[in-house]
Scaffold this active site. Structure first.
Site, PDB file in Angstrom:
ATOM      1  N   SER A 143     -13.097  -0.571 -15.039  1.00 43.92           N
ATOM      2  CA  SER A 143     -12.473   0.630 -15.605  1.00 43.92           C
ATOM      3  C   SER A 143     -11.906   1.482 -14.481  1.00 43.92           C
ATOM      4  CB  SER A 143     -13.519   1.445 -16.358  1.00 43.92           C
ATOM      5  OG  SER A 143     -14.449   2.006 -15.441  1.00 43.92           O
ATOM      6  N   ASP A 144     -10.870   2.272 -14.794  1.00 47.46           N
ATOM      7  CA  ASP A 144     -10.530   3.350 -13.864  1.00 47.46           C
ATOM      8  C   ASP A 144     -11.730   4.296 -13.868  1.00 47.46           C
ATOM      9  OD1 ASP A 144      -9.370   5.134 -12.113  1.00 47.46           O
ATOM     10  OD2 ASP A 144      -7.433   5.163 -13.130  1.00 47.46           O
ATOM     11  N   TRP A 145     -11.732   5.228 -12.931  1.00 47.34           N
ATOM     12  CA  TRP A 145     -12.926   6.037 -12.707  1.00 47.34           C
ATOM     13  C   TRP A 145     -13.222   6.948 -13.905  1.00 47.34           C
ATOM     14  CZ3 TRP A 145     -12.473   2.394  -9.747  1.00 47.34           C
ATOM     15  CH2 TRP A 145     -13.266   2.188  -8.625  1.00 47.34           C
ATOM     16  N   ASP A 146     -14.210   6.546 -14.664  1.00 47.16           N
ATOM     17  CA  ASP A 146     -14.612   7.218 -15.902  1.00 47.16           C
ATOM     18  C   ASP A 146     -13.654   6.969 -17.058  1.00 47.16           C
ATOM     19  OD1 ASP A 146     -16.638   8.668 -17.184  1.00 47.16           O
ATOM     20  OD2 ASP A 146     -15.311  10.387 -17.293  1.00 47.16           O
TER      21      ASP A 146
END
Ligand code: BGC
Length: 864
Positions: free
Chosen positions: A353-356
């Site tokens: 995933s992208d960050w969060d």
């Protein structure tokens, strides 16, 4: 690197919005159109079975909250379900000598010239899978889940960290370090800041794209990074898009080739590449609260193309993006992750995933393999049951039967396979020797110098990416001028050095990178003022300067009677967590920053040899001054990285004959572009971004709508001139001799059938047609040229008038004539048929054009 404070703010907004999205989840997940549905169209038997189970079990399972771990409902747009998982089989193809050799990712085929060699990474993947499977065979469920779950924000030394598995009973594994950025290791010391992705694209030079990737990769390896968080390959759909400069421009073919070469380079150094952000994360405004609504054909032909080419480069990881695609979040988008990326493209690596950007535990079912940085929101270091969608929740979902163990095995296997694929299991692979969260701590920062002599390549790419847009009265190259004046803050140093703004969020000196996590901290930054003075000394030239943009009377005064006045202007943008002068990541307009237009006019009013140098993240509207008779030359230098001053000096003095070409269109009016930023909505709304222009991105729109750009896509002048002749087009001998049925089927005008890896199949991508022609240097100096091949599909195909499908760089001596070849694959000559869900050669005549730009067509021919 994203500063903890700004990330905290960003994430709390995302969390609030996610909660709302969850409350609407049921209709969205099951009823959305292509790209958004959990039941993909044109699905294989494997996927159909999964989807049917998902759909039928939705109602009962969704209501059985008793079995749900507590966090599941907070942000999910997915229905809860039970299903049996079968991993996609490995695409099987065999090595063919010459054109499709079995390739080691650490030793890929050389950059092609005439004959395109397509690497076959399948055997290397098979070996890596075998090792990965053997490794996880003894892992406990918790240990497998550990492999898929980041340790939490700031939980390790890198931007993202996967914890080690303790070496008990021979199970040990050292974990992973994931680090930014696409233009170098950052933020660390003793590392190089390379030219931005947009400059790599502007070289149109595969050798330099590959070399840049290789050296960035070596620096990551030297620092002990396992996964380099790049390249970034979102398309420059809107000229104002804040992160466009991290990527490779506004054409899918050029972006695809740049992504392909960059990844071959990065991974040959031994670091895992991460293709990001998958997909349609093309503006910064509302990036976590917008749905990019894209039709299936546009998705395949434009936005997914760089990712498809990345998979062909043996890519190990993909980062799914923050936004929704057709109403479903990218990181739980079954259509885009399972169906397109893993099945159709045959991607064997893993999706993080992208960050969060993870929205649910069930994202694992939709194809997400790793959650980063691990927690939900800004949880520092703790990814226990309640604070991560993976971690304890994922374990619980397996234990209560919601997610089968086979899926967890697949996730962990894919992640470990990426690690084995690049030989990161070797004991000699460097340990992490830096700490981005505490750069002054000597106990965790080994200060390893990884720069080597990479500055030479930075300088070369900086020069090779500079585009000469105007050159009247032979203003350039400079010829031992008596005097020069440099005007504009972009010529000199920032007041407090090159790193005065956190994550480069601002600049008051020369601009050499944009801002955000894709940026870099400079070890040093050579300014134009510094480099031009050193060069001018050779000719005893007098050099003066004015670095104040707003004292216009003085700017005019200092320009009077100078042999040439060099005006430096710029325009900046970056990632949306930083706002600079009202530019919230995306640019708020397309005009020059710091009063640049007025500065050019003030100088041009006093000096009839005014040369403008532009450092910009993307297109600018140059109408206020471009036709001014005293503006004799314009150089477009993009974001050249740490050797900026030397690079521009080489071009100004003709040590480098300009060969850069625009990777996007420069319009006359901002409103001429086909797509614009979408604003609006409060923090609880999901804003719709409708990709209604479809295939008409950038120059395709200008061509189709007969709009005259100021400088078209592919444009760039030289200090010499080139003449093209003798075009010949021929069908090539099918050297691979594989999948002959597929080839005859394609030639008959039928669509391909989707199978695992069908969109990256050898028969579709091997060279099938050869276009040969001659390039003659008809000028007086040696130079490089970039002939470009455009395809005109028949009108019934629904394609834009002209689409780039080939380019080559050629270096020629004055008077010399060289023969060059560009090959075309069947894929290059196909369109995506939505009804058939396959690639198809359109019926009718296909015309091929060779041009010096998208509008300067010199040769034409017909596909046999
Ligand atoms: C960016 C990614 C980046 C990640 C880690 C995110 O905000 O979108 O491109 O790699 O942060 O810093």
């Amino acid at each position: 690197m994203v500063s903890p404070r700004t990330m905290a703010m960003m994430f709390s907004i995302a969390l609030a919005v996610g909660a709302l999205a969850a409350s609407e989840s049921s209709n969205k997940a099951v009823s959305s159109t292509a790209g958004g549905s959990i039941i993909p169209t044109g699905i294989s038997s494997t996927t159909s079975a999964v989807s049917a189970t998902l759909a039928s079990s939705f109602t009962s399972a969704a209501s059985s909250s008793a079995t749900k771990p507590p966090t599941e409902a907070s942000r999910s747009t997915l229905p809860i379900s039970y299903y049996s998982f079968t991993p996609f089989p490995t695409p099987a193809q065999s090595a063919v000598s010459g054109g499709f050799p079995s390739s080691d990712p650490k030793n890929p085929p050389p950059v092609h010239s005439d004959l395109k060699i397509i690497p076959n990474f399948a055997p290397a993947w098979a070996v890596a899978y075998k090792k990965a499977k053997a490794k996880i065979a003894n892992f406990t469920l918790e240990e497998k889940v550990n492999v898929t779950t980041g340790v939490g924000w700031m939980g390790g030394r890198c931007a993202g960290n996967i914890a080690a598995i303790e070496p008990i009973d021979g199970r040990g594994w050292p974990g992973l370090c994931l680090e930014n950025s696409p233009l170098g290791v950052s933020p660390v010391d003793y590392a190089t800041v390379f030219p931005a992705g947009i400059n790599a694209a502007a070289t149109w030079n595969r050798r330099l794209m590959r070399l840049r990737g290789l050296l960035i990769g070596r620096e990551h390896v030297g620092k002990g990074v396992n996964v380099a968080l790049g390249p970034m390959m979102n398309m420059g759909r809107q000229a104002q898009g804040g992160r466009n400069w991290e990527g490779f421009g506004a054409d899918p073919f050029l972006s695809g080739e740049a992504a392909y070469e960059t990844i071959l380079g990065l991974q040959s150094a031994g670091v895992q590449a991460c293709a990001k952000h998958y997909i349609n994360n093309d503006q910064e405004h509302n990036r976590t609260t917008s749905s990019s609504d894209v039709d299936d054909r546009t998705q395949h032909e434009i936005y997914a193309q760089p990712f498809l080419r990345s998979v062909m480069a043996g890519l190990t990881s993909v980062m799914c993006s923050y936004n929704l695609i057709n109403d479903t979040y990218a990181c739980e988008n079954d259509k885009m992750l399972n169906d397109v990326l893993k099945r159709e493209f045959g991607f064997q690596g893993y999706v993080m995933s992208d960050w969060d950007a993870t929205m649910s535990t069930l994202s694992a079912i939709a194809g997400l393999d790793m959650t980063m940085p691990g927690g939900i929101g800004l949880d520092v270091g703790d990814v226990g049951t309640s604070s991560s969608y993976f971690g304890g929740n994922l374990t619980a979902f397996v234990n209560n039967g919601t997610i089968p163990l086979s899926r967890i095995d697949d996730m962990a296997t894919r992640i470990l396979a990426g690690w084995y694929f690049l030989g990161q299991d070797a004991p000699s692979y460097p340990q992490v020797n830096f700490n981005i969260w505490n750069p002054y701590d000597d106990s965790t920062n080994g200060r390893v110098d990884v720069q080597d002599d990479h500055y030479k390549v930075v300088r070369e790419i900086g020069a090779a990416s500079t585009v000469l847009l105007k050159n009247d009265r032979g203003a350039l190259p400079l010829k031992k001028p008596r005097s020069l004046v440099l005007i504009g803050n972009d010529a000199g140093p920032g007041r407090a050095g090159p790193n005065q703004f956190q994550d480069q969020g601002g600049s008051d000196g020369t601009l050499a990178v944009g801002w955000g996590s894709g940026s870099g901290d400079f070890t040093y930054l050579i300014t134009p003022l510094e480099a031009i003075q050193a060069r001018a000394r050779q000719h005893r030239t007098s050099v003066s300067w004015l670095l104040d943009n707003f004292d216009l009377p003085m700017a005019g005064n200092v320009a009077i009677r100078q042999s040439a006045a060099l005006v430096f202007i710029n325009s900046d943008s970056g990632e949306g967590y930083i706002t600079v002068n009202g530019n919230e990541g995306d640019r708020k307009n397309l005009t020059a920053w710091h009063g640049g237009d007025a500065l050019v006019l003030a100088v041009a009013a006093q000096n009839n040899n005014t040369i403008v140098i532009v450092h910009s993240v993307g297109p600018l509207i140059v109408e206020p001054w471009i036709e001014h008779p005293n503006v004799t030359a314009v150089l477009w230098a993009g974001l050249p990285g740490s050797e900026s001053g030397y690079s521009i000096t080489e071009v100004l003095y003709g040590d480098w004959n300009p060969s850069g070409r625009l990777p996007y269109t420069i319009a006359r009016n901002a409103s001429d572009y086909p797509a614009h930023l979408v604003f609006g909505g409060d923090s609880t709304d999901i804003v719709k971004i409708n990709y209604t222009e479809g295939l008409l991105i950038d120059y395709r729109h200008f061509d189709a709508k007969h709009i005259h750009p100021r400088f078209e896509f592919g444009f760039g002048l030289s200090y010499t001139s080139f003449h093209y002749t003798d075009m010949m087009i021929s069908k090539m001998f099918d050297f691979a001799r594989v999948q002959c049925d597929e080839i005859s089927n394609w030639e008959a005008g039928n669509s391909t059938r989707i199978t695992e890896g069908s969109s990256t199949a050898l028969w579709l991508h091997e060279p099938a047609y050869r276009v040969t022609f001659s390039v003659e240097n008809t000028g007086k100096v040696y130079g490089g040229d970039i002939p470009q091949l455009y395809v005109n599909f028949p009108p019934s195909s629904g394609e834009p008038p002209s689409v780039l499908k080939g380019f080559i760089n050629v270096e020629v001596n004055p008077g010399q004539k060289v023969s060059v070849t560009i090959t075309l694959s069947r894929h290059d000559l196909s369109i995506w048929d939505v009804a058939d869900q396959g690639w198809r050669k359109p019926q009718g005549n296909i015309r091929l054009e060779i041009g010096a730009s998208s509008r300067d067509i010199r040769l034409r021919g017909m596909l046999p």
